[in-house]
Design an enzyme around this catalytic site. Structure first.
Site, short mmCIF file in Angstrom:
data_model
loop_
_atom_site.label_atom_id
_atom_site.label_comp_id
_atom_site.label_asym_id
_atom_site.label_seq_id
_atom_site.Cartn_x
_atom_site.Cartn_y
_atom_site.Cartn_z
N LYS A 437 0.66 -1.25 0.01
CA LYS A 437 0.09 -0.11 0.11
C LYS A 437 0.69 1.27 -0.09
O LYS A 437 0.31 2.37 -0.44
CB LYS A 437 -0.94 0.07 1.28
CG LYS A 437 -0.12 -0.08 2.47
CD LYS A 437 -1.36 -0.10 3.61
CE LYS A 437 -0.66 0.04 4.99
NZ LYS A 437 -0.03 -1.44 5.30
N HIS A 565 1.96 -3.66 15.19
CA HIS A 565 2.27 -2.53 14.30
C HIS A 565 2.33 -1.26 15.09
O HIS A 565 1.25 -0.82 15.70
CB HIS A 565 1.37 -2.42 13.06
CG HIS A 565 1.80 -1.31 12.03
ND1 HIS A 565 2.53 -0.26 12.34
CD2 HIS A 565 1.94 -1.62 10.60
CE1 HIS A 565 2.93 0.28 10.93
NE2 HIS A 565 2.64 -0.55 10.24
N SER A 568 2.67 3.91 11.75
CA SER A 568 3.61 4.50 10.59
C SER A 568 4.31 5.47 11.01
O SER A 568 4.25 6.36 11.44
CB SER A 568 2.80 4.88 9.39
OG SER A 568 3.49 5.12 8.46
N GLY A 606 6.32 0.68 10.57
CA GLY A 606 6.79 1.72 11.30
C GLY A 606 8.03 2.20 11.40
O GLY A 606 8.39 3.14 11.84
N GLU A 646 6.93 -5.67 8.27
CA GLU A 646 6.32 -5.00 7.07
C GLU A 646 6.69 -3.55 6.82
O GLU A 646 5.91 -2.75 6.73
CB GLU A 646 4.69 -5.00 7.67
CG GLU A 646 3.94 -6.44 7.68
CD GLU A 646 2.90 -6.17 8.35
OE1 GLU A 646 2.22 -5.07 8.50
OE2 GLU A 646 2.02 -7.45 8.98
N PRO A 647 7.85 -3.49 6.46
CA PRO A 647 8.56 -2.34 5.92
C PRO A 647 7.87 -1.65 4.52
O PRO A 647 7.83 -2.47 3.87
CB PRO A 647 9.99 -2.38 5.73
CG PRO A 647 10.35 -3.67 5.66
CD PRO A 647 9.07 -4.53 6.40
N GLY A 648 7.39 -0.54 4.70
CA GLY A 648 7.16 0.14 3.40
C GLY A 648 7.94 1.44 3.22
O GLY A 648 8.76 1.47 2.38
N TYR A 755 3.51 6.71 0.38
CA TYR A 755 2.07 7.18 0.43
C TYR A 755 1.90 8.46 -0.44
O TYR A 755 1.49 9.54 0.17
CB TYR A 755 1.58 7.44 1.93
CG TYR A 755 1.93 5.95 2.67
CD1 TYR A 755 0.92 5.09 2.58
CD2 TYR A 755 3.09 5.91 3.52
CE1 TYR A 755 1.01 3.66 3.03
CE2 TYR A 755 3.29 4.61 4.19
CZ TYR A 755 2.20 3.76 4.10
OH TYR A 755 2.56 2.37 4.71
#
Length: 780
Positions: A437, A565, A568, A606, A646-648, A755
């Site tokens: 995402k 989590h 973010s 995060g 879950e790194p984004g 994002y």
């Protein structure tokens, strides 16, 4: 927010139902149905009648989306686009029952959709289609049936078939064998496709049929053809008890054509010759062929499953499926010139620089097996360095070479590769599952896939985007703790078993629609200083852990481990330490509740955007040290627990740079009375800068440009930067120091990969959802 489909869906859904006559059935059977009754039936399917032709055997209707054929004891309905064909089944059965007709056989088939995420439910998911169809059929016929998927999931279209048949029964006459040849084609030759555009030289539908070469296929048949405004073509031809139907979507980027011949004698229909003739009419890049017969025959000429493609095409695969109560389908696919890649996904930009993002449904990354493959597939330009000077010079070249005016993204895949290496060095026990995402850019996903990443998905579209890379479903964690029923069914159908939950409600849904799932109990664990809080929406409180584990056991759901989590853009290492300690407590509670197979810890996202300091070391604050220490204490090596994250933002934020054209200027006055300047640029809050509202971002920018005095000593003016829409809220920067710029200059925004465009819209007619994207690979 639902975005419009990027192109018309040409792939048809096809329903064929055979009926038995009863004592009260009129001699003409289904042909007795009136036009209002047929209109009502088609209204359920979201289409309507355009034209009609008939002969002694059946009635044929051209529809706004494909065709309808009505025989006394059989009905064939084909619809394309975003129609709801299966919603018409109850209406059809009701109309038939009023004529004392009873359904004895139902066959539903379709190819893969080009835009599956834009299909209305249940059509976006074959398992959901089958479930609704069986429920609509009801009775003995609904309880029967089998569903099959033929073809290569990674290379071209697949063929989906559901067949339900009451089988041989006393008193029922045998059904006559019906042979069907269906040809589906994608990426038509533009010159051939132009025949089906209703331009200024349009004469008539009959002239189109003749000029395109279709008429030569239909010698002796009565033709009912139609050319739509502004483009598109449908045709039905009736020939005794047989028919031919053709449908064409000619628009470049999603062109599609289908040709079906049904009811011709199997012994005389030369399928290979027909395919060769059809290929000459459309010159497609891809052809898929389905050969079907509805009854088992010892002399069926197609039983051997042999089909020859034209010499210009290379066969890509073949499959054959026999049905339980007789009949079979053979499915073939081929590509022009021996191309073996999936349905081609257009490049990030065309020769004129126009964006192609989202124009295809399969990632080119499905071909990538190495970093070198990714760089070649996405035309990544090599750069010695990825600093501001090198990127600005590259952007200037792109603008000049492609005459660009709209927003431009430059994605540095070299930065992503270096961040991967830094992650594995900093937290060697923690496997990254990238959060799609954050930024679903196709090349970014492909690169992370070949580096070894897993993927955190939160919707069925994200799942399909990752699976299109050619990855197994085990590389996905469905990290959405509250999923729609369709999401769960989709995950089950795609084999994505690992997911999260934090309520009894979610467990009940999993038990109903995905009982084989391996579920992770999501805990609430907040970093109050995180950029975006998530604990207000997701995560079980400590007091609820035992109850949730007990409910899971009662429902038969396997709890595979624990997830959390901290929020973010987190900054507090202690938040990770505390959360890992909570997870250890939850593991102990799980064992006490009988969940003895818990073997996975997901420490969520995060992690701040990865950047490198002057020495080349990545800056993650004290988070790696805190994570490593907490894992050593609570989940030491050898304990049997695998750890993922879950790194984004970490991988995406610093890897993308955005450049926007300045196209409006105005002199103003600063609050203190001095000079100021206002600028308008080609992106804003309704585009990539939505991160100001939803991600609490703080933007930086620098001038790039023709005539911008950005060197040392240039006067800096308090400047306001507006986005392109007519909304006053669309303000990107206020009182930001910038040198004096003019129309034609550019502003460059670094660290715009997280994002940003994934949350963009087309508000006010400014479509910010498909920016130009160019790729580079920097060495440092």
């Amino acid at each position: 927010m639902a975005l419009p489909c990027p192109g018309f869906e040409g792939s048809e859904k096809r329903l064929e139902v055979d009926f038995c006559f009863g004592p009260g059935t009129p001699p003409c059977g289904l042909r007795t149905l009136s036009r209002p009754q047929l209109d009502g039936l088609l209204e359920k399917a979201s289409c309507c009648i355009v034209s009609r032709t008939s002969n002694a055997h059946f009635d044929a209707y051209v529809l706004s989306e494909s065709s309808l054929f009505v025989f006394p004891d059989r009905l064939v309905l084909k619809t394309c686009g975003t129609t709801k064909l299966l919603d018409a089944v109850p209406e059809l059965l009701g109309l038939a029952a009023a004529l004392d007709l009873q359904a004895r056989r139902c066959k539903y088939s379709r190819a893969s959709f080009l835009f599956p995420e834009h299909q209305p439910m249940p059509h976006g998911d074959f398992s959901a289609e089958v479930q609704q169809l069986r429920a609509s059929l009801g009775g003995n016929l609904g309880a029967l049936g089998s569903a099959y998927v033929l073809g290569d999931a990674l290379n071209g279209l697949q063929w989906h078939v559901f067949v339900a048949d009451v089988g041989p029964r006393a008193g029922l006459p045998a059904l006559a064998p019906v042979y069907t040849l269906e040809i589906c084609m994608t990426h038509l030759c533009p010159t051939k496709a132009a025949n089906f555009v209703r331009g200024p030289d349009f004469v008539s539908a009959a002239a189109t049929t003749a000029a395109s070469g279709i008429g030569a296929l239909l010698l002796g048949a009565a033709v009912d053809d139609y050319v739509f405004e502004p483009c598109g073509y449908s045709m039905n031809a009736v020939d005794g008890a047989a028919f031919t139907t053709i449908h064409v979507t000619p628009e470049e980027g999603f062109s599609y054509a289908s040709v079906e011949l049904c009811g011709y004698a199997g012994a005389t229909l030369d399928a290979s010759t027909v395919v060769e003739q059809v290929a000459a009419i459309f010159n497609p890049e891809r052809i898929s062929v389905a050969l079907s017969v509805d009854q088992s025959l010892p002399c069926c000429p197609w039983a051997a499953g042999v089909l020859a493609f034209p010499s210009a095409y290379t066969a890509a695969g073949a499959a054959c499926q026999a049905f339980a109560h007789g009949g079979r389908t053979s499915f073939y696919s081929a590509a022009l010139g021996g191309v073996t890649n999936p349905i081609p996904f257009p490049g990030p930009y065309a020769a004129d620089g126009s964006s192609q993002r989202g124009a295809g449904r399969r990632l080119r990354g499905a071909l990538a097996r190495s970093v070198a493959d990714v760089l070649a597939l996405y035309d990544a330009a090599p750069l010695a360095r990825g600093d501001a000077g090198a990127l600005d010079a590259h952007i200037k070249c792109l603008v000049a070479a492609h005459g660009l005016e709209d927003p431009v993204y430059v994605v540095d895949l070299g930065m992503v590769a270096r961040l991967w290496a830094a992650w594995t060095a900093a937290m060697p026990r923690v496997a990254p599952f990238y959060a799609v995402k954050c930024n679903d850019d196709e090349a970014l996903l492909a690169l992370l896939a070949v580096l070894g990443a897993g993927f955190d998905c939160a919707s069925e579209a994200e799942v399909d985007r990752v699976l299109a890379l050619g990855l197994p479903p085990g590389r996905i964690v469905y990290a959405n703790a509250c999923k729609r029923p369709r999401d769960i069914r989709h995950a089950a159908a795609r084999g994505v078993d690992l997911t999260t939950f934090d309520t009894p409600s979610e467990l009940a849904k999993l038990a109903a629609w995905h009982p084989r799932t391996r579920a992770l109990l999501r805990l609430r664990a907040d970093d109050l200083a995180a950029r975006c809080q998530l604990g207000n929406k997701y995560g079980a409180e400590p007091k609820d852990v035992s109850m949730l584990l007990r409910v899971a056991a009662e429902l038969g759901i396997e709890v595979a481990g624990v997830s959390f989590h901290v929020g973010s853009g987190a900054t507090n290492p202690a938040a990770f330490s505390a959360a890992i300690a909570l997870a250890a407590d939850a593991f102990a509670a799980g064992a006490a509740a009988g969940h003895t197979g818990m073997d996975l810890l997901d420490i969520g996202g995060g992690f701040c955007g990865g950047t490198f300091d002057a020495s080349g070391r990545v800056d993650l604050g004290g988070v790696p040290a805190a994570v490593n220490a907490a894992l050593a204490e609570h989940f030491p090596p050898g304990c049997g627990v695998r750890v993922i994250a879950e790194p984004g933002r970490y991988f995406a934020e610093a890897a993308a740079t955005l450049a926007c054209l300045v196209y409006g200027v105005r002199d103003g006055r600063a609050p203190g009375g001095g000079p100021a300047r206002d600028y308008w640029i080609t992106d804003g809050l309704y585009g990539s800068m939505n991160c100001l509202l939803y991600d609490h971002a703080v933007l930086a920018c620098r001038p790039l440009g023709r005539g911008a005095k950005s060197g040392a000593g240039a006067q800096l003016l308090p400047s306001t930067v507006f986005g392109p829409t007519c909304d006053g809220l669309d303000t990107v920067l206020r009182d930001h120091p910038l040198p004096r710029m003019e129309n034609g200059d550019w502003l460059v925004f670094p660290k715009m990969g997280a994002y940003t465009h994934t949350g963009a819209s087309a508000f006010n007619g400014f479509d910010a959802t498909s920016p130009h994207v160019f790729y580079v690979f920097s060495q440092a």
